[in-house]
Scaffold this motif. Structure first.
Motif, short mmCIF file in Angstrom:
data_model
loop_
_atom_site.label_atom_id
_atom_site.label_comp_id
_atom_site.label_asym_id
_atom_site.label_seq_id
_atom_site.Cartn_x
_atom_site.Cartn_y
_atom_site.Cartn_z
N THR A 10 2.44 1.63 -0.59
CA THR A 10 3.20 2.33 0.44
C THR A 10 2.28 3.03 1.43
OG1 THR A 10 4.84 4.07 0.80
CG2 THR A 10 3.40 4.36 -1.08
N THR A 11 2.81 3.29 2.62
CA THR A 11 2.07 4.08 3.60
C THR A 11 2.22 5.58 3.32
OG1 THR A 11 3.93 4.09 5.14
CG2 THR A 11 2.27 2.34 5.42
N SER A 13 1.70 9.07 1.52
CA SER A 13 0.55 9.63 0.81
C SER A 13 0.94 9.93 -0.63
CB SER A 13 0.09 10.92 1.49
OG SER A 13 1.06 11.94 1.29
N MET A 100 -3.38 3.58 2.42
CA MET A 100 -2.20 3.19 1.64
C MET A 100 -2.27 3.86 0.27
SD MET A 100 -0.60 1.02 3.69
CE MET A 100 0.40 -0.16 2.82
N GLU A 143 9.11 6.52 1.58
CA GLU A 143 8.33 6.20 2.76
C GLU A 143 9.14 6.46 4.04
OE1 GLU A 143 7.15 2.00 3.46
OE2 GLU A 143 5.22 2.84 2.82
N GLY A 148 7.38 6.27 7.48
CA GLY A 148 6.56 5.07 7.31
C GLY A 148 7.39 3.82 7.15
N SER A 150 7.32 0.37 4.66
CA SER A 150 6.72 -0.20 3.44
C SER A 150 6.00 -1.52 3.71
CB SER A 150 7.80 -0.40 2.39
OG SER A 150 7.23 -0.86 1.19
N LYS A 152 3.39 -2.26 5.28
CA LYS A 152 2.65 -2.41 6.52
C LYS A 152 1.37 -1.58 6.46
CE LYS A 152 6.11 -4.47 8.72
NZ LYS A 152 6.21 -5.50 9.61
N ASN A 153 0.39 -1.99 7.21
CA ASN A 153 -0.83 -1.20 7.30
C ASN A 153 -0.56 0.02 8.15
OD1 ASN A 153 -2.46 -2.91 5.77
ND2 ASN A 153 -2.84 -4.22 7.52
N PRO A 154 -1.15 1.17 7.79
CA PRO A 154 -0.94 2.37 8.61
C PRO A 154 -1.57 2.17 9.99
CG PRO A 154 -2.61 2.76 6.91
CD PRO A 154 -2.05 1.39 6.67
#
Length: 156
Positions: A10-11, A13, A100, A143, A148, A150, A152-154
């Motif tokens: 997940t993106t 934290s 991530m 997320e 955010g 889910s 995906k790259n931040p």
């Protein structure tokens, strides 16, 4: 006894995932589909632990939550209409260099009666798929409440 291992990235934290896991307020069922608000009862809530009854669809359990380690949440079943013995959940949150977070969950289901043993047997066959779908939805809901998306790259 059935042990199910689940994984999601997940993106959110680790702190955001921890906050979602330990939010026992109204609307918990929006994050955790297997925790209907009508079943939710908080018996005790401290800074790093809680004693909570939750469930849905006729299945309930009382859990002792322990998050003294902010990267691990242990939920030990202390009472249930189906689960006993070693039953519980452990979530491990690991932040990756990419930003991530890996969320690993281990669910243990030890049936304490015939219905519990039968459901544990079914979960041994289909638990990863069935609980995995709900786990994915829960991580995505945590997320989403943190802005955010889910998988995906931040943003760079």
């Amino acid at each position: 006894m059935t042990t199910i291992h689940l994984h999601q990235t997940t993106t959110a934290s680790p702190e955001q995932v921890l906050a979602g896991l330990t939010d026992f307020g109204p609307g918990r069922e929006e994050i955790f589909g297997n925790s209907a608000d009508s079943y939710l009862k908080v018996h005790h809530e401290g800074p790093h632990d809680a004693d909570v009854t939750e469930g849905s669809s006729g299945i309930w359990e009382r859990l002792h939550y322990d998050w003294t380690d902010p990267h691990r949440v242990r939920m030990t079943t202390t009472d249930s209409n189906l689960w006993g013995g070693e039953s519980g959940h452990t979530y491990t949150l690991t932040q990756q260099p990419s930003g991530m977070t890996d969320v690993d969950a281990v669910v243990v289901r030890d049936g304490k009666n015939l219905k519990g043993r039968m459901l544990a047997a079914v979960l041994s066959l289909f638990g990863t798929r069935v609980l995995g779908k709900q786990f994915k939805k829960s991580v995505e809901a945590i997320e989403a409440r943190n802005g955010g998306v889910s998988g995906k790259n931040p943003p760079a």
